[in-house]
Design a protein around this motif. Structure first.
Motif, PDB file in Angstrom:
ATOM      1  N   ARG A 171     118.534  17.035  39.430  1.00 34.53           N
ATOM      2  CA  ARG A 171     119.751  16.262  39.654  1.00 34.53           C
ATOM      3  C   ARG A 171     120.218  16.381  41.095  1.00 34.53           C
ATOM      4  NH1 ARG A 171     125.013  17.033  35.892  1.00 34.53           N
ATOM      5  NH2 ARG A 171     123.754  15.819  34.434  1.00 34.53           N
ATOM      6  N   GLU A 172     119.986  17.540  41.724  1.00 35.19           N
ATOM      7  CA  GLU A 172     120.430  17.725  43.110  1.00 35.19           C
ATOM      8  C   GLU A 172     119.768  16.710  44.039  1.00 35.19           C
ATOM      9  OE1 GLU A 172     122.818  19.634  44.128  1.00 35.19           O
ATOM     10  OE2 GLU A 172     123.151  20.289  42.067  1.00 35.19           O
ATOM     11  N   LEU A 173     118.461  16.492  43.855  1.00 37.01           N
ATOM     12  CA  LEU A 173     117.775  15.500  44.690  1.00 37.01           C
ATOM     13  C   LEU A 173     118.319  14.102  44.406  1.00 37.01           C
ATOM     14  CD1 LEU A 173     115.528  15.291  46.808  1.00 37.01           C
ATOM     15  CD2 LEU A 173     113.931  14.778  44.966  1.00 37.01           C
ATOM     16  N   ALA A 174     118.591  13.812  43.125  1.00 34.65           N
ATOM     17  CA  ALA A 174     119.153  12.506  42.781  1.00 34.65           C
ATOM     18  C   ALA A 174     120.537  12.330  43.398  1.00 34.65           C
ATOM     19  CB  ALA A 174     119.218  12.356  41.261  1.00 34.65           C
ATOM     20  N   LEU A 175     121.356  13.402  43.390  1.00 32.18           N
ATOM     21  CA  LEU A 175     122.682  13.315  44.004  1.00 32.18           C
ATOM     22  C   LEU A 175     122.571  13.056  45.503  1.00 32.18           C
ATOM     23  CD1 LEU A 175     124.549  16.188  42.135  1.00 32.18           C
ATOM     24  CD2 LEU A 175     125.025  13.744  41.966  1.00 32.18           C
ATOM     25  N   THR A 176     121.562  13.619  46.141  1.00 31.28           N
ATOM     26  CA  THR A 176     121.348  13.367  47.568  1.00 31.28           C
ATOM     27  C   THR A 176     121.105  11.880  47.824  1.00 31.28           C
ATOM     28  OG1 THR A 176     120.420  15.586  47.843  1.00 31.28           O
ATOM     29  CG2 THR A 176     119.924  13.962  49.553  1.00 31.28           C
ATOM     30  N   ILE A 177     120.258  11.271  46.983  1.00 36.62           N
ATOM     31  CA  ILE A 177     119.975   9.836  47.145  1.00 36.62           C
ATOM     32  C   ILE A 177     121.216   9.011  46.822  1.00 36.62           C
ATOM     33  CG2 ILE A 177     118.525   7.947  46.310  1.00 36.62           C
ATOM     34  CD1 ILE A 177     116.354   9.989  45.753  1.00 36.62           C
ATOM     35  N   ALA A 189     113.592  11.515  50.515  1.00 34.92           N
ATOM     36  CA  ALA A 189     114.491  12.616  50.170  1.00 34.92           C
ATOM     37  C   ALA A 189     113.710  13.878  49.838  1.00 34.92           C
ATOM     38  CB  ALA A 189     115.380  12.214  48.992  1.00 34.92           C
ATOM     39  N   TYR A 190     112.566  13.708  49.193  1.00 32.44           N
ATOM     40  CA  TYR A 190     111.758  14.882  48.845  1.00 32.44           C
ATOM     41  C   TYR A 190     111.222  15.558  50.107  1.00 32.44           C
ATOM     42  CZ  TYR A 190     107.758  17.564  47.210  1.00 32.44           C
ATOM     43  OH  TYR A 190     106.856  18.566  46.990  1.00 32.44           O
ATOM     44  N   VAL A 191     110.693  14.744  51.046  1.00 31.91           N
ATOM     45  CA  VAL A 191     110.181  15.318  52.298  1.00 31.91           C
ATOM     46  C   VAL A 191     111.319  15.972  53.076  1.00 31.91           C
ATOM     47  CG1 VAL A 191     109.099  14.774  54.507  1.00 31.91           C
ATOM     48  CG2 VAL A 191     108.248  13.709  52.410  1.00 31.91           C
ATOM     49  N   HIS A 192     112.470  15.299  53.150  1.00 34.76           N
ATOM     50  CA  HIS A 192     113.617  15.876  53.860  1.00 34.76           C
ATOM     51  C   HIS A 192     114.091  17.143  53.163  1.00 34.76           C
ATOM     52  CE1 HIS A 192     117.900  16.264  55.072  1.00 34.76           C
ATOM     53  NE2 HIS A 192     117.420  15.867  56.242  1.00 34.76           N
ATOM     54  N   ASP A 193     114.037  17.145  51.840  1.00 37.38           N
ATOM     55  CA  ASP A 193     114.416  18.352  51.101  1.00 37.38           C
ATOM     56  C   ASP A 193     113.472  19.503  51.412  1.00 37.38           C
ATOM     57  OD1 ASP A 193     115.948  19.667  48.787  1.00 37.38           O
ATOM     58  OD2 ASP A 193     113.865  19.830  48.125  1.00 37.38           O
ATOM     59  N   GLN A 194     112.190  19.176  51.573  1.00 38.46           N
ATOM     60  CA  GLN A 194     111.227  20.209  51.968  1.00 38.46           C
ATOM     61  C   GLN A 194     111.635  20.818  53.303  1.00 38.46           C
ATOM     62  OE1 GLN A 194     107.878  21.230  51.038  1.00 38.46           O
ATOM     63  NE2 GLN A 194     108.058  20.418  48.966  1.00 38.46           N
ATOM     64  N   ASP A 209     106.506  20.808  54.266  1.00 36.80           N
ATOM     65  CA  ASP A 209     105.218  21.044  53.616  1.00 36.80           C
ATOM     66  C   ASP A 209     104.689  19.793  52.927  1.00 36.80           C
ATOM     67  OD1 ASP A 209     104.961  23.622  54.405  1.00 36.80           O
ATOM     68  OD2 ASP A 209     105.877  24.481  52.615  1.00 36.80           O
ATOM     69  N   ALA A 210     105.339  18.655  53.108  1.00 35.64           N
ATOM     70  CA  ALA A 210     104.881  17.402  52.500  1.00 35.64           C
ATOM     71  C   ALA A 210     105.116  16.267  53.487  1.00 35.64           C
ATOM     72  CB  ALA A 210     105.631  17.130  51.195  1.00 35.64           C
ATOM     73  N   ARG A 211     104.290  15.234  53.334  1.00 34.44           N
ATOM     74  CA  ARG A 211     104.464  14.053  54.185  1.00 34.44           C
ATOM     75  C   ARG A 211     104.074  12.818  53.380  1.00 34.44           C
ATOM     76  NH1 ARG A 211      99.444  12.497  56.432  1.00 34.44           N
ATOM     77  NH2 ARG A 211      97.776  14.015  56.062  1.00 34.44           N
ATOM     78  N   ILE A 212     104.693  11.715  53.718  1.00 30.58           N
ATOM     79  CA  ILE A 212     104.438  10.456  53.014  1.00 30.58           C
ATOM     80  C   ILE A 212     103.133   9.856  53.536  1.00 30.58           C
ATOM     81  CG2 ILE A 212     105.323   8.151  52.536  1.00 30.58           C
ATOM     82  CD1 ILE A 212     108.127   9.235  52.988  1.00 30.58           C
TER      83      ILE A 212
END
Length: 752
Positions: free
Chosen positions: A116-122, A216-221, A444-447
């Motif tokens: 949910r935290e990642l979803a709240l970021t978006i 958001a996932y990459v930025h979260d990383q 640690d991740a990239r699109i």
């Protein structure tokens, strides 16, 4: 005319309770054993084709409606790859020997994507709380009736007030949950790549949300790394201060212990060890000096004891006073010698010289004695110095022994101090490394693949749904047909009669309107069309009965049924016509006192009937209705006051049957159903053959079986079953193993 007498009786065993199972297994064995009978399955489904078609069409229609009423959904996907190497982490922060990479970490990353935290970021980034496509509050405010609701005339929803900003802000978790409902994330094969898929009714929003989740996932990383670095730096900063104080405290304890135990050192050895070393050197020197002093003193004493004047004593020789005195004595001795040569012994000058000479000798002796005393004093001093040094050395050795005991504890304190210092320096170096690397972290991740706007909806999949509807409809229809057929308790063919009852099936009579040619009624068809399938089936039925009887007439055939409305009366009349047409002198007798259907088939009124004949009120000639030569005679059952009397209770009925046998070759009795009426079973005892009329695909097996059980035992070997009202069209389509299955072919061959 009767059948030829050369026909021998068949040794066919009719249905008996104890033999039914054996006969049934015998019939089953003829169908192929364990082999799957495809014809039987085909026939099974053809019988329930109507039900199967209805169910199939219903399910297929529902699938079509569901397909075309389901809102369209579009799917867009983005792909990210995980860095399997990772960035170096200071050793002091490592929890394991290596970075964890595998199923566990990939599962963790997937859980992060669904969090949910990642979803709240978006939600915050895209301000989705104000977006009607994602905010439940705005959706409900703009809600419209569905297509089905509008089709059925539903009234439009009342407009609602727009939600306040406070309500929208409070709905962030709801928006996040709705946002997460469209997310699908999975691992791509066995790689360290993740596919982020988003499903939405708007294709552009589907691609936008997939890219938003990937970004958001990459930025979260990266944020997690930065937070981790800051957290590590803060942790190390606090830890360094603790370790610095600890190292300082441990070092102070070492120094305090050294001072307390006199274990100070500046060159690697303790002060006691240094003192012992110095005392050892001094003691050695003192001992050498004492040895020298005692040797000189001993030598001097030994020389003096042997009468030496000290001239051969080295200390005396080395004394400047003695040498001066000896030089004076030498001068005086020379002067005395000179005076002695010139003067006599009593010369005052000589005596004076001799006196000076003695005085000089005394002085020399005194000086030598003083030197001997000095040697003794020097020796005593050397000896005392050796004793003092020895005592000091012994004391230091005792202190050294104590220090050795304390050195064990000192070593432990020193090791602690060194460990504290090393740990402090290690954390300090790690802190410097983290501080130097702060601000240059990489995620640690990239699109690797951005989402593309889908051109076609992913749901509903119309071809797949239609195929699924066809398969599901066909499956349910087949199962329903199978279940209905398995729970069905009637008879479809003569083969089933023999399999389920163990009794012979002597024929099947088709339903009048299902065969061609045919008239409005069964009897009209039999009379007007002697070669029609209906007429032929009756002739075949009569022939089968005569084959079963196996002896020439006269024959008494009792037509009955298990329950009413099986078509037995019509069968009786039609069977009598078929027998009469075949040249047999035939009569049909109405023995059903309750219903009298056979008596009503012929419109002519008669005065006397069966009851009158049995009571002796009329003769057979008076009661029998005679028709054409190719038609059977009829003995009706007229209305009378004696209807309630049972005319099969005594021997009068047996005599009545004997009289009929003398006049006719075929006597067909139309009886009442044997289940509800006991009189029907009594009449059956006088028959040569009991024919059960069984309604095709209606009368249940157990009902017929129970009805046959009620018959007298001696009649069980002369029981046959005829299927009535058989729909010849359906029977031929069912494909069962029955004569009527080929009725269409017969018609095409014989009546073309």
């Amino acid at each position: 005319m009767s059948l030829p007498e050369i026909i021998t009786p068949k040794e066919a065993q009719f249905w008996r309770p104890e033999e039914g199972a054996r006969q049934k297994s015998a019939f089953d064995s003829t169908r192929g054993g364990d082999r799957i009978d495809l014809d039987m399955l085909k026939s099974l489904f053809l019988r329930r084709l109507g039900l199967a078609v209805v169910i199939f069409l219903a399910i297929f229609t529902l699938s079509v409606i569901k397909t075309f009423t389901t809102p369209k959904q579009y799917t867009a996907s983005a792909e990210v790859v995980l860095n399997t190497r990772g960035e170096a982490t200071p050793d002091v922060l490592e929890e394991g020997s290596e970075i964890l990479r595998g199923e566990a970490e990939l599962s963790t990353e997937l859980r992060i994507l669904y969090s949910r935290e990642l979803a709240l970021t978006i939600v915050d980034q895209l301000d989705l709380v104000h977006d009607p496509e994602f905010s439940p509050l705005l959706m409900s405010a703009d809600a419209k009736p569905s297509l089905l609701a509008r089709l059925f005339g539903a009234a439009p929803a009342e407009p609602r007030l727009a939600p306040t900003e406070e309500a929208l802000e409070a709905s962030r978790p709801l928006v996040a949950d709705y946002l997460r409902s469209g997310l699908r994330a999975s691992r791509i094969g066995n790689t360290y790549s993740l596919q982020i898929t988003y499903i939405h009714s708007n294709p552009y929003r589907a691609a936008q949300m997939a890219d938003a989740y990937a970004g958001a996932y990459v930025h979260d990383q990266l944020s997690r790394k930065q937070q981790s670095s800051r957290g590590n730096a803060d942790f190390l900063n606090r830890k360094i201060e603790e370790l610095r104080q600890q190292a300082q405290s441990d070092q102070e304890k070492v120094q305090e212990f050294r001072i307390a135990n006199n274990m100070l050192s500046t060159t690697g050895a303790t002060l006691t060890e240094q003192d012992i070393s110095a005392l050892n050197q001094q003691l050695a020197q003192a001992k050498a000096v004492a040895a020298e002093d005692v040797a000189r003193l001993t030598t001097a004493r030994q020389r003096l004891e042997v009468g030496s004047a000290g001239d051969d004593v080295s200390d005396v020789l080395a004394s400047g006073v003695v040498q001066s005195l000896r030089a004076q004595r030498a001068n005086i001795s020379m002067r005395v010698a000179d005076l002695s040569g010139r003067y006599g012994p009593d010369h005052p000058e000589l005596k004076k010289g001799e006196a000076e000479l003695r005085d000089i000798d005394e002085q020399i002796q005194t000086e030598i004695n003083h030197m001997i005393s000095g040697l003794e004093g020097k020796y005593n001093v050397s000896r005392q110095r050796v004793a003092s040094l020895t005592a000091s050395l012994n004391q230091l050795k005792q202190e050294l022994a104590k220090n050795n005991t304390a050195s064990v504890e000192l070593g432990d304190l020193e090791r602690r101090a060194r460990a504290s210092q090393a740990l402090y320096e290690s954390f300090l170096n790690s802190y410097k490394e983290i501080v130097a690397r702060e601000g240059v972290e990489k995620p640690d991740a990239r699109i690797i693949t951005a989402a593309r706007v889908p051109s076609a909806p992913s749901k509903p999949n119309i071809p797949l749904n239609l195929v699924f509807g066809i398969i599901l409809g066909g499956t349910v229809a087949a199962v329903a047909a199978f279940i209905m057929e398995m729970t069905y308790g009637g008879f479809t063919s003569t083969t089933e009669v023999e399999q389920k009852l163990g009794a012979p099936a002597v024929g099947a009579v088709p339903l009048n309107h299902t065969v061609s040619p045919h008239d409005k009624s069964v009897l009209s068809t039999v009379i007007n069309h002697p070669h029609s399938p209906l007429s032929e089936s009756l002739s075949s039925l009569m022939t089968s009965i005569q084959f079963r009887l196996g002896h020439p007439g006269p024959h008494v055939i009792y037509v009955t049924s298990a329950v009413p409305d099986e078509g037995k009366t019509t069968l009786t009349a039609a069977l009598g016509i078929a027998a009469a047409r075949a040249g047999e002198k035939t009569i049909i007798v109405d023995c059903d006192r309750m219903k009298r259907d056979l008596s009503r088939l012929n419109g002519k009124a008669v005065e006397f009937g069966v009851s009158d004949v049995l009571q002796g009120d009329a003769s057979l000639d008076d009661a029998i209705v005679t028709t054409r030569p190719d038609r059977p005679d009829i003995l009706k059952n007229c209305d009378s006051s004696r209807d309630n009397e049972q005319f099969a209770d005594d021997e009068r009925f047996a005599g009545f049957i004997d009289e009929l046998k003398r006049r006719y070759e075929i006597i067909i009795l139309d009886g009442a159903p044997v289940m509800p009426f006991a009189e029907a079973r009594k009449i059956a005892a006088h028959a040569d053959f009991v024919l059960f009329a069984v309604h095709w695909r209606k009368t249940r097996v157990n009902t017929v079986r129970q009805a046959i059980r009620t018959l007298p035992d001696h009649t069980l070997d002369a029981v046959g079953v005829a299927l009535t009202r058989v729909n010849a069209k359906l029977q031929s389509r069912f494909g069962v193993e029955d004569t009527l299955s080929y009725s269409n072919k017969y018609i095409g061959h014989y009546f073309a």
